[in-house]
Design a protein around this motif. Structure first.
Motif, short mmCIF file in Angstrom:
data_model
loop_
_atom_site.label_atom_id
_atom_site.label_comp_id
_atom_site.label_asym_id
_atom_site.label_seq_id
_atom_site.Cartn_x
_atom_site.Cartn_y
_atom_site.Cartn_z
N HIS A 1 0.80 -1.23 0.00
CA HIS A 1 0.00 0.00 0.00
C HIS A 1 0.84 1.27 0.00
N LEU A 2 2.16 1.18 0.20
CA LEU A 2 2.99 2.37 0.29
C LEU A 2 3.01 3.12 -1.05
N ARG A 3 2.77 4.41 -1.00
CA ARG A 3 2.82 5.30 -2.16
C ARG A 3 1.93 4.82 -3.31
N VAL A 4 0.78 4.28 -2.97
CA VAL A 4 -0.12 3.79 -4.01
C VAL A 4 -1.21 4.81 -4.34
N GLY A 5 -1.29 5.89 -3.57
CA GLY A 5 -2.36 6.87 -3.74
C GLY A 5 -2.39 7.50 -5.12
N TRP A 6 -1.21 7.77 -5.69
CA TRP A 6 -1.17 8.39 -7.03
C TRP A 6 -1.87 7.51 -8.03
N TRP A 7 -1.64 6.22 -8.01
CA TRP A 7 -2.27 5.29 -8.94
C TRP A 7 -3.76 5.17 -8.66
N HIS A 8 -4.14 5.09 -7.40
CA HIS A 8 -5.55 4.92 -7.05
C HIS A 8 -6.40 6.08 -7.56
N ARG A 9 -5.87 7.29 -7.48
CA ARG A 9 -6.64 8.45 -7.93
C ARG A 9 -6.89 8.41 -9.43
N ARG A 10 -6.05 7.73 -10.17
CA ARG A 10 -6.21 7.64 -11.62
C ARG A 10 -6.90 6.36 -12.07
N MET B 1 4.97 -13.92 -13.24
CA MET B 1 5.70 -13.89 -11.96
C MET B 1 5.63 -12.53 -11.27
N LEU B 2 6.24 -11.53 -11.85
CA LEU B 2 6.28 -10.21 -11.22
C LEU B 2 6.66 -9.16 -12.26
N GLY B 3 6.59 -7.92 -11.84
CA GLY B 3 6.97 -6.84 -12.75
C GLY B 3 6.90 -5.51 -12.05
N ILE B 4 7.19 -4.47 -12.81
CA ILE B 4 7.11 -3.11 -12.29
C ILE B 4 6.41 -2.26 -13.33
N VAL B 5 5.51 -1.42 -12.88
CA VAL B 5 4.76 -0.55 -13.77
C VAL B 5 5.15 0.90 -13.46
N ALA B 6 5.18 1.72 -14.49
CA ALA B 6 5.53 3.13 -14.33
C ALA B 6 4.67 3.96 -15.27
N ALA B 7 4.46 5.20 -14.87
CA ALA B 7 3.72 6.15 -15.70
C ALA B 7 4.72 7.09 -16.35
N PRO B 8 4.70 7.24 -17.66
CA PRO B 8 5.63 8.16 -18.31
C PRO B 8 5.29 9.60 -17.98
N SER B 9 6.28 10.44 -18.00
CA SER B 9 6.08 11.87 -17.80
C SER B 9 5.27 12.43 -18.97
N HIS C 1 6.63 7.16 -10.66
CA HIS C 1 5.63 6.47 -9.85
C HIS C 1 5.74 4.95 -10.03
N PHE C 2 6.96 4.43 -9.89
CA PHE C 2 7.18 2.99 -10.00
C PHE C 2 6.36 2.22 -8.97
#
Length: 228
Positions: A131-140, A164-172, A180-181
């Protein structure tokens, strides 16, 4: 060059810069919380208002210090392992949601679906498990989010293997730098059995996932089997 043209996400210079900036912010936050605490100690404690500030700050500051050391820093290092293992994929129109995804084990704070590398017609979910630093994604990601907010995640960058796993990011807004990794994990109940069978992961795929930090999820509700 497109970020997807690099062998791994870590070899993409703007990605390295974004991760280093993240670590700088983590270190600055750690120094800031400690520095303010020492500054408060230097104040004269013969005044009541100093205690009214010092005591609440000591309690909250201790919690924030704990989160910085045992939350933000380890998570940043896990992100680094994934970025070093997988290249970026630039994806548009990825399905996502905030409601609980069926048959997921453990905590989930949102999910995304990505095509199975062995079968692009098959969509596999990865969940946000922290849940850490997930607010930016939740609002969108919220169903009632304003169009201008949703537009920020219409195109996303993904590095990983949805089996298995991964990382998602939003481009500028310029589309050049990721931000926002968030780490995503595979938590379907049948994931362990399906990984190399229904999902077609090879031994090389699994080894790559291990290097990136993948470990099968252990359901805490299941009793542990004692070895004889």
């Amino acid at each position: 060059m497109s970020p997807a043209d690099y062998p791994t996400a870590w070899q993409h210079p703007p990605t390295r810069g974004a991760w280093i900036l993240l670590m700088v912010k983590n270190v600055a936050g750690l120094i800031g919380w400690i520095g303010v605490w020492f500054a408060l100690i230097a104040l004269p404690f013969d005044r009541d208002w100093v205690l009214w500030i010092f005591v609440p700050y000591s309690i909250y500051g201790s919690w924030r210090l704990f989160v910085q050391v045992f939350g933000y820093f380890p998570i940043a290092m896990r992100k680094l392992r994934i970025l070093r293992a997988y290249p970026w994929q630039v994806l548009r129109g990825v399905s996502y949601g905030l409601t609980d995804y069926p048959d997921i084990l453990g905590a989930q704070h949102g999910w995304f679906e990505f095509p199975n590398p062995a079968n692009p017609q098959q969509q596999l979910p990865l969940v946000v498990s922290n849940h850490l630093r997930v607010g930016w994604w939740h609002r969108r990601m919220a169903p009632r989010a304003k169009p201008q907010l949703k537009a920020r995640i219409e195109t996303i960058w993904f590095a990983g293997d949805p089996r298995m796993l991964g990382i998602v990011a939003a481009p500028s807004p310029s589309g050049r730098t990721p931000g926002h990794f968030k780490i995503l994990r595979q938590r379907l109940a049948m994931a362990d059995q399906a990984l190399t069978t229904e999902w077609g992961a090879t031994a090389e795929d699994v080894e790559r996932g291990r290097r990136a930090g993948f470990t099968p999820y252990v359901d805490p509700r299941k009793p542990k089997v004692k070895s004889l």
